[in-house]
Design a protein around this motif. Structure first.
Motif, PDB file in Angstrom:
ATOM      1  N   HIS A 159      44.925   6.562 -68.857  1.00  0.00           N
ATOM      2  CA  HIS A 159      44.074   6.591 -67.665  1.00  0.00           C
ATOM      3  C   HIS A 159      44.688   7.436 -66.544  1.00  0.00           C
ATOM      4  O   HIS A 159      44.082   7.559 -65.480  1.00  0.00           O
ATOM      5  CB  HIS A 159      43.827   5.172 -67.151  1.00  0.00           C
ATOM      6  CG  HIS A 159      42.676   4.485 -67.807  1.00  0.00           C
ATOM      7  ND1 HIS A 159      41.372   4.802 -67.544  1.00  0.00           N
ATOM      8  CD2 HIS A 159      42.647   3.494 -68.734  1.00  0.00           C
ATOM      9  CE1 HIS A 159      40.565   4.042 -68.260  1.00  0.00           C
ATOM     10  NE2 HIS A 159      41.316   3.239 -69.003  1.00  0.00           N
ATOM     11  N   VAL A 160      45.874   8.017 -66.778  1.00  0.00           N
ATOM     12  CA  VAL A 160      46.520   8.880 -65.785  1.00  0.00           C
ATOM     13  C   VAL A 160      46.560  10.327 -66.261  1.00  0.00           C
ATOM     14  O   VAL A 160      46.379  11.261 -65.482  1.00  0.00           O
ATOM     15  CB  VAL A 160      47.953   8.391 -65.488  1.00  0.00           C
ATOM     16  CG1 VAL A 160      48.674   9.362 -64.556  1.00  0.00           C
ATOM     17  CG2 VAL A 160      47.931   6.990 -64.876  1.00  0.00           C
ATOM     18  N   ALA A 161      46.791  10.523 -67.558  1.00  0.00           N
ATOM     19  CA  ALA A 161      46.961  11.871 -68.120  1.00  0.00           C
ATOM     20  C   ALA A 161      45.614  12.563 -68.214  1.00  0.00           C
ATOM     21  O   ALA A 161      44.921  12.484 -69.224  1.00  0.00           O
ATOM     22  CB  ALA A 161      47.621  11.779 -69.496  1.00  0.00           C
ATOM     23  N   GLY A 162      45.235  13.254 -67.171  1.00  0.00           N
ATOM     24  CA  GLY A 162      43.935  13.908 -67.110  1.00  0.00           C
ATOM     25  C   GLY A 162      43.976  15.330 -67.627  1.00  0.00           C
ATOM     26  O   GLY A 162      44.949  15.773 -68.248  1.00  0.00           O
ATOM     27  N   PRO A 163      42.935  16.102 -67.353  1.00  0.00           N
ATOM     28  CA  PRO A 163      42.850  17.482 -67.844  1.00  0.00           C
ATOM     29  C   PRO A 163      43.902  18.397 -67.242  1.00  0.00           C
ATOM     30  O   PRO A 163      44.119  19.504 -67.735  1.00  0.00           O
ATOM     31  CB  PRO A 163      41.437  17.911 -67.422  1.00  0.00           C
ATOM     32  CG  PRO A 163      41.062  16.990 -66.296  1.00  0.00           C
ATOM     33  CD  PRO A 163      41.732  15.691 -66.603  1.00  0.00           C
ATOM     34  N   GLU A 164      44.565  17.954 -66.160  1.00  0.00           N
ATOM     35  CA  GLU A 164      45.604  18.775 -65.535  1.00  0.00           C
ATOM     36  C   GLU A 164      46.930  18.726 -66.287  1.00  0.00           C
ATOM     37  O   GLU A 164      47.854  19.455 -65.953  1.00  0.00           O
ATOM     38  CB  GLU A 164      45.859  18.308 -64.094  1.00  0.00           C
ATOM     39  CG  GLU A 164      44.619  18.189 -63.230  1.00  0.00           C
ATOM     40  CD  GLU A 164      43.958  16.817 -63.347  1.00  0.00           C
ATOM     41  OE1 GLU A 164      42.962  16.599 -62.654  1.00  0.00           O
ATOM     42  OE2 GLU A 164      44.458  15.981 -64.142  1.00  0.00           O
ATOM     43  N   LEU A 165      47.039  17.860 -67.324  1.00  0.00           N
ATOM     44  CA  LEU A 165      48.340  17.627 -67.960  1.00  0.00           C
ATOM     45  C   LEU A 165      49.006  18.911 -68.472  1.00  0.00           C
ATOM     46  O   LEU A 165      50.213  19.086 -68.273  1.00  0.00           O
ATOM     47  CB  LEU A 165      48.198  16.604 -69.088  1.00  0.00           C
ATOM     48  CG  LEU A 165      49.503  16.157 -69.752  1.00  0.00           C
ATOM     49  CD1 LEU A 165      50.443  15.542 -68.722  1.00  0.00           C
ATOM     50  CD2 LEU A 165      49.229  15.162 -70.883  1.00  0.00           C
ATOM     51  N   PRO A 166      48.291  19.835 -69.135  1.00  0.00           N
ATOM     52  CA  PRO A 166      48.980  21.051 -69.588  1.00  0.00           C
ATOM     53  C   PRO A 166      49.638  21.825 -68.445  1.00  0.00           C
ATOM     54  O   PRO A 166      50.776  22.293 -68.581  1.00  0.00           O
ATOM     55  CB  PRO A 166      47.853  21.870 -70.244  1.00  0.00           C
ATOM     56  CG  PRO A 166      46.861  20.849 -70.690  1.00  0.00           C
ATOM     57  CD  PRO A 166      46.896  19.787 -69.631  1.00  0.00           C
ATOM     58  N   ALA A 167      48.936  21.950 -67.316  1.00  0.00           N
ATOM     59  CA  ALA A 167      49.510  22.670 -66.175  1.00  0.00           C
ATOM     60  C   ALA A 167      50.712  21.923 -65.603  1.00  0.00           C
ATOM     61  O   ALA A 167      51.695  22.542 -65.184  1.00  0.00           O
ATOM     62  CB  ALA A 167      48.444  22.875 -65.097  1.00  0.00           C
ATOM     63  N   LEU A 168      50.650  20.580 -65.609  1.00  0.00           N
ATOM     64  CA  LEU A 168      51.764  19.796 -65.079  1.00  0.00           C
ATOM     65  C   LEU A 168      53.001  19.936 -65.966  1.00  0.00           C
ATOM     66  O   LEU A 168      54.126  20.041 -65.472  1.00  0.00           O
ATOM     67  CB  LEU A 168      51.360  18.330 -64.960  1.00  0.00           C
ATOM     68  CG  LEU A 168      50.144  18.021 -64.082  1.00  0.00           C
ATOM     69  CD1 LEU A 168      49.958  16.521 -63.947  1.00  0.00           C
ATOM     70  CD2 LEU A 168      50.283  18.666 -62.720  1.00  0.00           C
ATOM     71  N   ILE A 169      52.793  19.945 -67.291  1.00  0.00           N
ATOM     72  CA  ILE A 169      53.923  20.130 -68.205  1.00  0.00           C
ATOM     73  C   ILE A 169      54.511  21.521 -68.034  1.00  0.00           C
ATOM     74  O   ILE A 169      55.736  21.704 -68.072  1.00  0.00           O
ATOM     75  CB  ILE A 169      53.473  19.898 -69.664  1.00  0.00           C
ATOM     76  CG1 ILE A 169      53.077  18.427 -69.861  1.00  0.00           C
ATOM     77  CG2 ILE A 169      54.581  20.275 -70.636  1.00  0.00           C
ATOM     78  CD1 ILE A 169      52.483  18.142 -71.222  1.00  0.00           C
ATOM     79  N   ALA A 197      31.042   3.422 -68.147  1.00  0.00           N
ATOM     80  CA  ALA A 197      32.486   3.202 -68.283  1.00  0.00           C
ATOM     81  C   ALA A 197      33.145   3.224 -66.915  1.00  0.00           C
ATOM     82  O   ALA A 197      32.724   3.966 -66.024  1.00  0.00           O
ATOM     83  CB  ALA A 197      33.118   4.257 -69.183  1.00  0.00           C
ATOM     84  N   ALA A 198      34.173   2.407 -66.759  1.00  0.00           N
ATOM     85  CA  ALA A 198      34.984   2.412 -65.539  1.00  0.00           C
ATOM     86  C   ALA A 198      36.062   3.478 -65.690  1.00  0.00           C
ATOM     87  O   ALA A 198      36.994   3.318 -66.481  1.00  0.00           O
ATOM     88  CB  ALA A 198      35.619   1.039 -65.316  1.00  0.00           C
ATOM     89  N   LEU A 199      35.901   4.576 -64.947  1.00  0.00           N
ATOM     90  CA  LEU A 199      36.803   5.712 -65.070  1.00  0.00           C
ATOM     91  C   LEU A 199      37.064   6.327 -63.702  1.00  0.00           C
ATOM     92  O   LEU A 199      36.306   6.107 -62.753  1.00  0.00           O
ATOM     93  CB  LEU A 199      36.191   6.784 -65.987  1.00  0.00           C
ATOM     94  CG  LEU A 199      35.974   6.418 -67.460  1.00  0.00           C
ATOM     95  CD1 LEU A 199      35.124   7.472 -68.138  1.00  0.00           C
ATOM     96  CD2 LEU A 199      37.306   6.261 -68.176  1.00  0.00           C
ATOM     97  N   SER A 200      38.119   7.126 -63.615  1.00  0.00           N
ATOM     98  CA  SER A 200      38.344   7.920 -62.406  1.00  0.00           C
ATOM     99  C   SER A 200      37.536   9.210 -62.534  1.00  0.00           C
ATOM    100  O   SER A 200      37.283   9.683 -63.643  1.00  0.00           O
ATOM    101  CB  SER A 200      39.826   8.236 -62.239  1.00  0.00           C
ATOM    102  OG  SER A 200      40.231   9.229 -63.160  1.00  0.00           O
ATOM    103  N   PRO A 201      37.125   9.791 -61.418  1.00  0.00           N
ATOM    104  CA  PRO A 201      36.342  11.034 -61.485  1.00  0.00           C
ATOM    105  C   PRO A 201      37.048  12.155 -62.236  1.00  0.00           C
ATOM    106  O   PRO A 201      36.392  13.009 -62.830  1.00  0.00           O
ATOM    107  CB  PRO A 201      36.133  11.392 -60.011  1.00  0.00           C
ATOM    108  CG  PRO A 201      36.225  10.082 -59.283  1.00  0.00           C
ATOM    109  CD  PRO A 201      37.241   9.279 -60.040  1.00  0.00           C
ATOM    110  N   ARG A 202      38.401  12.165 -62.223  1.00  0.00           N
ATOM    111  CA  ARG A 202      39.136  13.227 -62.926  1.00  0.00           C
ATOM    112  C   ARG A 202      38.897  13.187 -64.423  1.00  0.00           C
ATOM    113  O   ARG A 202      39.038  14.206 -65.108  1.00  0.00           O
ATOM    114  CB  ARG A 202      40.636  13.082 -62.689  1.00  0.00           C
ATOM    115  CG  ARG A 202      41.149  13.508 -61.348  1.00  0.00           C
ATOM    116  CD  ARG A 202      42.673  13.554 -61.352  1.00  0.00           C
ATOM    117  NE  ARG A 202      43.283  12.314 -61.792  1.00  0.00           N
ATOM    118  CZ  ARG A 202      44.134  12.210 -62.810  1.00  0.00           C
ATOM    119  NH1 ARG A 202      44.484  13.273 -63.496  1.00  0.00           N
ATOM    120  NH2 ARG A 202      44.651  11.036 -63.134  1.00  0.00           N
TER     121      ARG A 202
END
Length: 285
Positions: free
Chosen positions: A101-111, A229-234
């Motif tokens: 629930h934290v690892a969003g679509p930004e994960l590749p850029a963050l890594i 579903a209960a989700l964050s907008p990201r």
């Protein structure tokens, strides 16, 4: 004088500001103060004889000269890191667990940012539920975890908080005479438990319509029109809508992102600090 060498810490501060587009977030990533980062940048600008950023109270962006210097600054630090690493026999390694629930679509850029901070660091990433990751952390199978909920403990560092909503496909309609169909993660999942508790407390009849092994699967079920579903907008695909207000569903709270780590110092800690600051930036948008 132009024959004086560049201060590598000042160059590192420049890169942090450029990546995070914020003096405050750069200071967080470098575990220092905003004043110290500002001073490093000023010394670098004085040394180069030009402004590297255009900054106002509302934004920070590279100047033309700063944009031209960016790749050279990265090359300089990478060459420095390679030179140091050549003297060490072993490679550094860090094992990180990140909640689904934290690892969003930004994960590749963050890594990628984490790798740029320490190119010689071997990064191991595990995605899972907050509860499972915390158990692995306690068993010392992971050096660091970034999880969604406190899970009944207070030994972590709050990175940020993120608003959640009840998301559905834009064409989805709820039949008033039927229980609310819910798409959710498999147990154990703190968000799943919280959503069920809130619906029960509000006397909203509901039923599971889909159980996914990850947030991506849950989001796909939402966009397929199966339910809510209960989700964050990201985490939801573009076009998904928050139907909570329209259906009178209980408001979901802002949920924390918590960092637990045993990494205390050295280059891995610097890379981890950069990852944490980037998560804050991604959640704040």
């Amino acid at each position: 004088m132009m024959d004086q060498p560049l201060d590598l810490d000042a160059v590192r501060a420049f890169l942090r500001i450029a990546e995070l587009e914020s003096f405050t977030r750069a200071a967080e990533a470098m575990r220092t103060t905003q004043a110290a980062v500002s001073l490093k940048l000023k010394l670098l600008e004085d040394r180069l004889g030009c402004r590297l950023f255009e900054r106002t109270p509302r934004y920070v962006q590279l100047s033309p000269r700063g944009a031209a210097f960016l790749d050279h600054a990265r090359d300089l630090l990478e060459a420095h890191d390679r030179a140091l690493a050549s003297l060490n026999e072993g490679r550094r390694r860090i094992a990180i667990g990140i909640s689904d629930h934290v690892a969003g679509p930004e994960l590749p850029a963050l890594i990628a940012r984490m790798n740029a901070q320490d190119p010689q660091l071997v990064i191991e990433i595990r995605i899972g539920s907050s509860g499972d990751l915390l158990q692995s952390f306690d068993r010392r199978e992971l050096d660091t975890v970034i999880v969604r909920l406190h899970a009944g403990r207070n030994d972590g560092q709050l990175l940020t908080e993120e608003q959640f909503g009840w998301f559905a496909a834009p064409s989805w309609q709820h039949r008033a005479d039927e229980p609310l169909p819910i798409a959710t993660m498999a147990e154990p999942c703190g968000v799943r438990a919280l959503a069920g508790q809130l619906l029960d407390a509000a006397d909203v009849p509901w039923t599971e319509i889909f159980v996914g092994g990850g947030v991506a699967a849950v989001a796909a079920a939402v966009m397929a029109g199966l339910g809510v579903a209960a989700l964050s907008p990201r985490m939801v695909p573009f076009g998904a809508v928050d139907v909570g207000p329209r259906l009178g569903l209980p408001a979901l709270p802002r949920l924390p992102v918590i960092l637990h780590t045993r990494v205390k110092d050295g280059r891995p800690r610097e890379a981890l600090a950069g990852l944490a600051a980037a998560f804050r930036s991604a959640v704040r948008g």
